[in-house]
Scaffold this motif. Structure first.
Motif, mmCIF file in Angstrom:
data_model
loop_
_atom_site.group_PDB
_atom_site.id
_atom_site.type_symbol
_atom_site.label_atom_id
_atom_site.label_comp_id
_atom_site.label_asym_id
_atom_site.label_seq_id
_atom_site.Cartn_x
_atom_site.Cartn_y
_atom_site.Cartn_z
ATOM 1 N N SER A 325 0.845 -1.186 0.000
ATOM 2 C CA SER A 325 0.000 0.000 0.000
ATOM 3 C C SER A 325 0.880 1.235 0.000
ATOM 4 N N ALA A 326 0.288 2.359 -0.388
ATOM 5 C CA ALA A 326 1.042 3.592 -0.565
ATOM 6 C C ALA A 326 1.455 4.194 0.777
ATOM 7 N N PRO A 327 2.555 4.953 0.785
ATOM 8 C CA PRO A 327 2.946 5.657 2.016
ATOM 9 C C PRO A 327 1.813 6.550 2.500
ATOM 10 N N GLY A 328 1.612 6.562 3.807
ATOM 11 C CA GLY A 328 0.550 7.377 4.373
ATOM 12 C C GLY A 328 -0.787 6.667 4.483
ATOM 13 N N SER A 329 -0.796 5.353 4.218
ATOM 14 C CA SER A 329 -2.044 4.576 4.344
ATOM 15 C C SER A 329 -2.317 4.328 5.822
ATOM 16 N N SER A 330 -2.983 5.287 6.439
ATOM 17 C CA SER A 330 -3.154 5.221 7.893
ATOM 18 C C SER A 330 -4.335 4.367 8.310
ATOM 19 N N ASN A 331 -5.443 4.422 7.541
ATOM 20 C CA ASN A 331 -6.587 3.624 7.978
ATOM 21 C C ASN A 331 -6.431 2.191 7.518
ATOM 22 N N LEU A 332 -7.104 1.284 8.205
ATOM 23 C CA LEU A 332 -6.881 -0.144 7.997
ATOM 24 C C LEU A 332 -7.437 -0.640 6.674
ATOM 25 N N GLU A 333 -8.477 0.014 6.147
ATOM 26 C CA GLU A 333 -9.001 -0.393 4.843
ATOM 27 C C GLU A 333 -7.971 -0.156 3.750
ATOM 28 N N ALA A 334 -7.211 0.934 3.875
ATOM 29 C CA ALA A 334 -6.254 1.300 2.828
ATOM 30 C C ALA A 334 -4.921 0.574 2.978
ATOM 31 N N LYS A 335 -4.595 0.188 4.179
ATOM 32 C CA LYS A 335 -3.274 -0.375 4.446
ATOM 33 C C LYS A 335 -3.273 -1.892 4.314
ATOM 34 N N VAL A 336 -2.414 -2.405 3.443
ATOM 35 C CA VAL A 336 -2.197 -3.848 3.351
ATOM 36 C C VAL A 336 -0.947 -4.142 4.164
ATOM 37 N N SER A 337 -1.144 -4.694 5.321
ATOM 38 C CA SER A 337 -0.048 -4.874 6.265
ATOM 39 C C SER A 337 0.960 -5.880 5.745
ATOM 40 N N SER A 338 2.216 -5.682 6.129
ATOM 41 C CA SER A 338 3.263 -6.657 5.806
ATOM 42 C C SER A 338 3.311 -7.770 6.853
ATOM 43 N N ALA A 339 2.512 -7.639 7.922
ATOM 44 C CA ALA A 339 2.484 -8.653 8.977
ATOM 45 C C ALA A 339 1.537 -9.778 8.580
ATOM 46 N N VAL A 340 2.091 -10.944 8.327
ATOM 47 C CA VAL A 340 1.314 -12.108 7.909
ATOM 48 C C VAL A 340 0.989 -12.956 9.133
ATOM 49 N N GLN A 341 -0.275 -13.371 9.250
ATOM 50 C CA GLN A 341 -0.709 -14.190 10.385
ATOM 51 C C GLN A 341 -0.897 -15.654 10.010
ATOM 52 N N ASN A 348 1.479 -24.315 -6.705
ATOM 53 C CA ASN A 348 2.376 -23.158 -6.625
ATOM 54 C C ASN A 348 1.667 -21.884 -6.177
ATOM 55 N N ASP A 349 0.454 -22.027 -5.675
ATOM 56 C CA ASP A 349 -0.289 -20.869 -5.174
ATOM 57 C C ASP A 349 -0.036 -20.702 -3.681
ATOM 58 N N LEU A 350 0.397 -19.521 -3.305
ATOM 59 C CA LEU A 350 0.563 -19.174 -1.893
ATOM 60 C C LEU A 350 -0.477 -18.133 -1.533
ATOM 61 N N VAL A 351 -1.200 -18.352 -0.433
ATOM 62 C CA VAL A 351 -2.150 -17.354 0.063
ATOM 63 C C VAL A 351 -1.761 -16.986 1.489
ATOM 64 N N THR A 352 -1.947 -15.718 1.822
ATOM 65 C CA THR A 352 -1.591 -15.233 3.148
ATOM 66 C C THR A 352 -2.728 -14.383 3.712
ATOM 67 N N SER A 353 -2.811 -14.333 5.036
ATOM 68 C CA SER A 353 -3.730 -13.413 5.711
ATOM 69 C C SER A 353 -2.887 -12.320 6.343
ATOM 70 N N MET A 408 -11.525 -7.396 4.520
ATOM 71 C CA MET A 408 -12.489 -8.418 4.912
ATOM 72 C C MET A 408 -12.210 -8.926 6.316
ATOM 73 N N LYS A 409 -13.196 -9.610 6.878
ATOM 74 C CA LYS A 409 -13.045 -10.193 8.204
ATOM 75 C C LYS A 409 -12.100 -11.392 8.126
ATOM 76 N N LEU A 410 -11.128 -11.440 9.050
ATOM 77 C CA LEU A 410 -10.159 -12.536 9.075
ATOM 78 C C LEU A 410 -10.082 -13.218 10.434
ATOM 79 N N GLY A 411 -10.629 -12.583 11.475
ATOM 80 C CA GLY A 411 -10.477 -13.147 12.808
ATOM 81 C C GLY A 411 -9.011 -13.183 13.201
ATOM 82 N N HIS A 412 -8.617 -14.267 13.848
ATOM 83 C CA HIS A 412 -7.230 -14.430 14.287
ATOM 84 C C HIS A 412 -6.271 -14.532 13.095
ATOM 85 N N GLY A 413 -6.785 -14.954 11.951
ATOM 86 C CA GLY A 413 -5.990 -14.980 10.728
ATOM 87 C C GLY A 413 -5.122 -16.206 10.537
ATOM 88 N N GLN A 414 -5.133 -17.163 11.479
ATOM 89 C CA GLN A 414 -4.255 -18.325 11.360
ATOM 90 C C GLN A 414 -4.990 -19.604 10.960
#
Length: 600
Positions: A325-341, A348-353, A408-414
């Motif tokens: 996500s772009a610099p300054g993405s402060s709200n959670l809808e805009a920010k795609v976090s680098s923290a994977v749960q 060969n498909d990898l999916v992450t939360s 989207m809703k992910l819950g604990h994400g694991q």
């Protein structure tokens, strides 16, 4: 507490719209009009993306017409004398001066301003499933051209018609288990993929009006639909001209999901094993991301329960993008976090939360799911995606192999699993304290990374007094998931098989281990079933336990087979398995590693 919109557009949203209209009518569009950083949803129509859009001064030859008065002469006969005898008139010719207007054409150099597009980069269709954002636009010929960021990288200008304008995309069907003990109900916002305004900008879910039409069910003023009694309803979602509907059903069988936890647990001879607690935290690297081309693979050896210091090892196969996500993405809808749960592999498909730090503990924890097509892509260049260190064409080849889900809703994400066509997430709250409420299973289409179906189910041991809430689960096919439950009061782990037939679910305990595994109450960080060897793997921080599953008869269900201590100083955040290969995920920086030698 979030607000639930009942009827009219909020006054704040209305005033913001009026303000934008006033601004649009008075703005000097030779410069960019700045807006808040917003997420843009790409539409189905494709438009050209340009590197730049400038209003430049040019000199042009302009044809000019002028009129001037031109003098000319004509000859005219004039009577001079009349002969009375003969009755004849004499004439003479005289010259007469006249004037006429003559139009002349000439060319002159004129300076004027014209819009000039920069280099053609690509078509907007290439970004159909990317995370697109913008914070400025220019107006050319009455049309808005937005400057867009794609998966964090600044790209260029595109006509706003490339976006999904005034569109609502929601899950068409929601099926809820009949649960008389559910104290919360179903959050109707969970059915939203996205809703956009007239310019294709993502609208906050709280601003969407949701109504419920039903003879049996109703929606609370906070937006929840109770599942305590059977019935059907049509949910309608509105924002401006955007509108969509979803059919919601509460199933009729109130006994669905009631089972028995009657498996005798297999005892273990484990010594007291401790790992760091949540309050201690893991040791972090100086940066939570890697943005260098010099990234090298991490490698760690593990000591197993026999004391072998090389009992297994893990090695990096993939560095995740530093950010999407772009610099300054402060709200959670805009920010795609680098923290994977959580992670999962299928072929060969990898999916992450991806959840922002701390969000996993929230009851309504939301984030993004990311899909990577790993075929033929260098493992150590993906982290460069948000930067301009990659050439545009190389970067574009990566972007075409990434899809980012809506918020989207992910819950604990694991609790993540995947099949050939779908990704599943069991979106449970990890601070629920094993309540008797329903558990939400979300199915996402890999082709679009949008939610296409939601179910809830419950699992009780005899009654609502003894519920089983699963914080870790692995979807093994489109009708089956395996789930892990820690029965802390009885110091054992239970393994459950939940099977779906149509929209109904049945649960059966299929194994149990008579141990807490980790003695100081550390939380499970990953759970997966390895179908090739019929074993479970359970992760705690940097410990990994190998347990017999007994599903295929190759191992004894619930028996501890081995454990491994990797000494990474970082937490495992999710496990994945495919055809006998085991994968773990580490954060700070985020990397996925393959486990070697663990099957021996």
């Amino acid at each position: 507490m979030r607000r639930f919109a009942l009827g009219m557009m909020t006054s704040a949203a209305l005033m913001a719209g009026l303000a934008s209209q006033v601004q649009a009518s008075s703005k000097d569009y030779s410069k960019s009009t700045k807006t808040d950083l917003v997420t843009k949803i790409m539409g189905n129509k494709s438009y050209q993306v340009y590197s730049s859009l400038k209003l430049e001064e040019v000199t042009k030859k302009v044809k000019a017409k002028t009129k001037e008065k031109k003098k000319y002469t004509v000859k005219k006969k004039v009577a001079v004398k009349k002969n009375s005898k003969k009755g004849k008139t004499k004439y003479k010719t005289v010259k007469q001066v006249k004037y006429k207007w003559v139009t002349k054409t000439a060319y002159k150099n004129v300076k004027k301003k014209e819009w000039k597009f920069g280099k053609k980069l690509t078509a907007s269709a290439d970004f159909r499933y990317a995370h697109v954002q913008s914070k400025s636009y220019k107006v050319k010929g009455g049309k808005r051209y937005y400057y867009i960021y794609v998966d964090g990288r600044p790209v260029g200008y595109v006509n706003e018609k490339a976006f999904a304008l005034s569109k609502a995309n929601v899950v068409s069907q929601v099926s809820l288990v009949n649960n008389p003990s559910d104290s919360v109900g179903f959050n109707a916002e969970d059915a939203i993929n996205y809703v956009t305004d007239q310019h294709g900008s993502l609208v906050d879910n709280d601003s969407v009006e949701i109504s419920c039409k039903s003879a049996e069910l109703n929606i609370s003023d906070t937006g929840y639909v109770s599942s305590r009694k059977a019935g059907t309803a049509v949910l309608t979602f509105r924002y401006g001209k955007a509108k969509a509907t979803s059919k919601l059903t509460v199933r009729g069988d109130a006994k669905e999901g009631i089972s028995s936890a009657d498996v005798t647990p297999v005892k273990t001879d484990l010594p007291e094993i401790k790992t760091w607690s949540a309050s201690d935290g893991a040791s972090l690297s100086p940066s939570s991301t890697i943005t260098s081309k010099d990234a090298v693979s991490s490698s760690y050896w593990a000591t197993n329960m026999s004391g072998n210091a090389k009992g297994a090892d893990i090695e990096t196969i993939f560095y995740h993008p530093a950010v999407l996500s772009a610099p300054g993405s402060s709200n959670l809808e805009a920010k795609v976090s680098s923290a994977v749960q959580g992670i999962d592999f299928y072929d060969n498909d990898l999916v992450t939360s991806n959840l922002d730090l701390g969000q996993a503990d929230n009851r309504e924890a939301r984030g993004h799911m990311v899909y990577y097509n790993m075929r033929g892509v260098k493992k150590c260049n993906w982290q460069l995606i948000p930067s301009k260190m990659l050439s545009f064409n190389t970067w574009l080849s990566y972007i075409k192999n990434i899809k980012v889900s809506p918020y989207m809703k992910l819950g604990h994400g694991q609790s993540v699993g995947s099949t050939k066509k779908y990704v599943y997430v069991l979106a449970n709250w990890n601070r629920s304290n094993n309540w008797s409420n329903s558990q939400e299973l979300i199915r996402v289409k890999k082709s679009t990374m949008e939610i296409d179906k939601i179910w809830t189910f419950k699992v009780w041991n005899g009654s609502a007094k003894y519920p089983r809430i699963f914080l870790n689960a692995d979807v093994i096919d489109d009708n089956t998931l395996l789930a892990l439950f820690h029965n802390a009061s009885k110091h054992r782990y239970e393994y459950w098989k939940i099977s779906r037939s149509g929209d109904s679910f049945k649960a059966k305990e299929v194994g149990a281990t008579g141990s807490d595994l980790i003695s100081n109450s550390a939380e499970v960080q990953g759970f997966v079933w390895d179908s090739a060897y019929d074993v479970y793997y359970i992760a705690f921080n940097d410990y990994l336990f190998k347990i017999g599953a007994g599903l295929d008869g190759g191992t004894e269900a619930g028996k501890l087979l081995n454990y491994y201590s990797f000494h990474t100083g970082r937490e495992f955040e999710g496990l994945g398995s495919y055809k006998g290969e085991l994968y773990v995920n580490l954060n700070h920086p985020t990397e996925t590693l393959k486990v070697n030698h663990i099957t021996k």
